[in-house]
Design a protein around this motif. Structure first.
Motif, PDB file in Angstrom:
ATOM      1  N   HIS A   4       0.853  -1.114  -0.017  1.00  0.00           N
ATOM      2  CA  HIS A   4      -0.021  -0.108  -0.145  1.00  0.00           C
ATOM      3  C   HIS A   4       0.746   1.437   0.066  1.00  0.00           C
ATOM      4  O   HIS A   4       2.094   1.107   0.377  1.00  0.00           O
ATOM      5  CB  HIS A   4      -0.856   0.051   1.287  1.00  0.00           C
ATOM      6  N   ILE A   5       0.133   2.326  -0.386  1.00  0.00           N
ATOM      7  CA  ILE A   5       0.916   3.429  -0.264  1.00  0.00           C
ATOM      8  C   ILE A   5       0.514   4.417   0.879  1.00  0.00           C
ATOM      9  O   ILE A   5      -0.661   4.311   1.562  1.00  0.00           O
ATOM     10  CB  ILE A   5       0.737   4.359  -1.468  1.00  0.00           C
ATOM     11  N   GLU A   6       1.365   5.547   1.267  1.00  0.00           N
ATOM     12  CA  GLU A   6       0.784   6.681   2.258  1.00  0.00           C
ATOM     13  C   GLU A   6       0.005   7.495   1.776  1.00  0.00           C
ATOM     14  O   GLU A   6       0.465   8.221   0.664  1.00  0.00           O
ATOM     15  CB  GLU A   6       2.118   7.017   2.991  1.00  0.00           C
ATOM     16  N   THR A   7      -1.419   7.469   2.016  1.00  0.00           N
ATOM     17  CA  THR A   7      -2.251   8.233   1.098  1.00  0.00           C
ATOM     18  C   THR A   7      -2.231   9.603   1.591  1.00  0.00           C
ATOM     19  O   THR A   7      -1.766  10.087   2.850  1.00  0.00           O
ATOM     20  CB  THR A   7      -3.618   7.641   1.244  1.00  0.00           C
ATOM     21  N   PRO A   8      -2.764  10.585   0.864  1.00  0.00           N
ATOM     22  CA  PRO A   8      -2.743  12.260   1.288  1.00  0.00           C
ATOM     23  C   PRO A   8      -3.744  12.257   2.515  1.00  0.00           C
ATOM     24  O   PRO A   8      -4.910  11.624   2.650  1.00  0.00           O
ATOM     25  CB  PRO A   8      -3.394  12.970   0.285  1.00  0.00           C
ATOM     26  N   LEU A   9      -3.340  13.048   3.351  1.00  0.00           N
ATOM     27  CA  LEU A   9      -4.265  13.830   4.430  1.00  0.00           C
ATOM     28  C   LEU A   9      -4.567  15.393   4.228  1.00  0.00           C
ATOM     29  O   LEU A   9      -3.475  15.843   4.245  1.00  0.00           O
ATOM     30  CB  LEU A   9      -3.570  13.461   5.854  1.00  0.00           C
TER      31      LEU A   9
END
Length: 306
Positions: A4-9
């Protein structure tokens, strides 16, 4: 490296204006597989591959099945996904594009799941859509990312189907010393197995899923989620299909992201000015995504709910 990727917050100005408070979004719809499911399923697949498993088997034709197929492709492990006859052609095509072996069987997920279980052998691993500790541990990573960002919400809003995301988010809150943060658990009417279970005081099984939010269509919430919903500060909310679809339409306009009604249920908390948000200045909504939704689907859902 995780699958998985680190998604935007991000802070959503349109939703914040609508809700009258600061609304922050964890954009899980941007995961490579199209939904948050890749966090937990990716971790599980990596773990099973390290244990020497040579095939992954899943019984979901939706977001979980696509996540398993994606993980298998990345790890070089063959994947078999058994889907019920109700699975959309788009979902089937997505699975084929990821080189999964696709088997169509039965009128419901339960029948597809029974066949999937029969295919297992010593070299195969079964990937449950929502009920496994590895899934919860993987889903908890989205809270780790929020904590690392320096942002601390007053409450977390998420959608509930089988309860995998709820279980993972609460695990993430606890391991980041945020165990006191309330979780607003949202379902659509007709797929509200958690809400009905909490009102009954025991895990109930819905006779049928009547909501269009089929990704929330677990007839019974998993035991872990039910237990956590009674021990943690979990506030169960049920919205209409129409509110969920309206939220999807407005979110597409506001943020150029197409999500499915299962995700729209949570977004409806901000768009509808829900009482459940009263008293919270900073609210985090998990935008869980939905890989099988299309613009044509959204138009049809809107027509049905009109």
């Amino acid at each position: 490296m995780s699958l998985h990727i680190e998604t935007p917050l991000i802070e959503s100005l349109p939703l914040s204006r609508q809700a009258g408070r600061s609304i922050w979004l964890k954009l899980e719809a941007l995961q490579p597989s199209g939904s948050f499911k890749l966090r937990g399923i990716g971790l599980a697949c990596e773990t099973y591959a390290q244990q020497g498993k040579r095939r992954f088997v899943s019984s979901s034709g939706g977001n979980a099945g696509v996540a398993v197929a994606y993980a298998g492709q990345r790890l070089g492990v063959p994947v078999t996904v058994v889907v019920p006859e109700s699975t959309t052609e788009r979902a089937r095509n997505l699975l084929r594009e990821l080189n999964a072996e696709l088997i169509v069987h039965g009128a419901s997920w339960a029948e597809a799941n029974t066949l999937a279980q029969s295919l297992l052998d010593d070299e195969s691993a079964f990937l449950h859509p929502f009920d496994h500790r590895l899934l919860w541990r993987g889903h908890a990573s989205l809270v780790d990312e929020v904590a690392r960002s320096g942002f601390r919400p007053d409450a977390v809003v998420l959608s509930v189907g089988g309860g995998g995301l709820l279980s993972g988010v609460i695990e993430g809150l606890e391991r980041n010393d945020w165990g006191e943060l309330p979780v607003i658990a949202v379902e659509t009417r007709g797929a509200d197995s958690l809400n009905q279970a909490l009102r009954a005081g025991t895990r109930i099984t819905l006779e049928a899923i009547t909501s269009i939010a089929t990704s929330l269509g677990a007839k019974q919430v998993c035991e872990r989620a039910f237990d956590l919903a009674r021990s943690h500060d979990v506030r169960s909310v049920v919205v209409s299909d129409r509110a969920a679809v309206n939220a999807c339409e407005r979110f597409l306009d506001d943020h150029r992201l197409l999500v499915e009604p299962a995700c729209g249920a949570s977004l409806a908390m901000a768009y509808e000015g829900a009482e459940a948000l009263e008293g919270f200045d900073k609210v985090l909504i998990v935008v869980c995504g939905g890989v099988t939704a299309t613009v044509d689907n959204l138009r049809e859902w809107a027509r049905v709910c009109a």
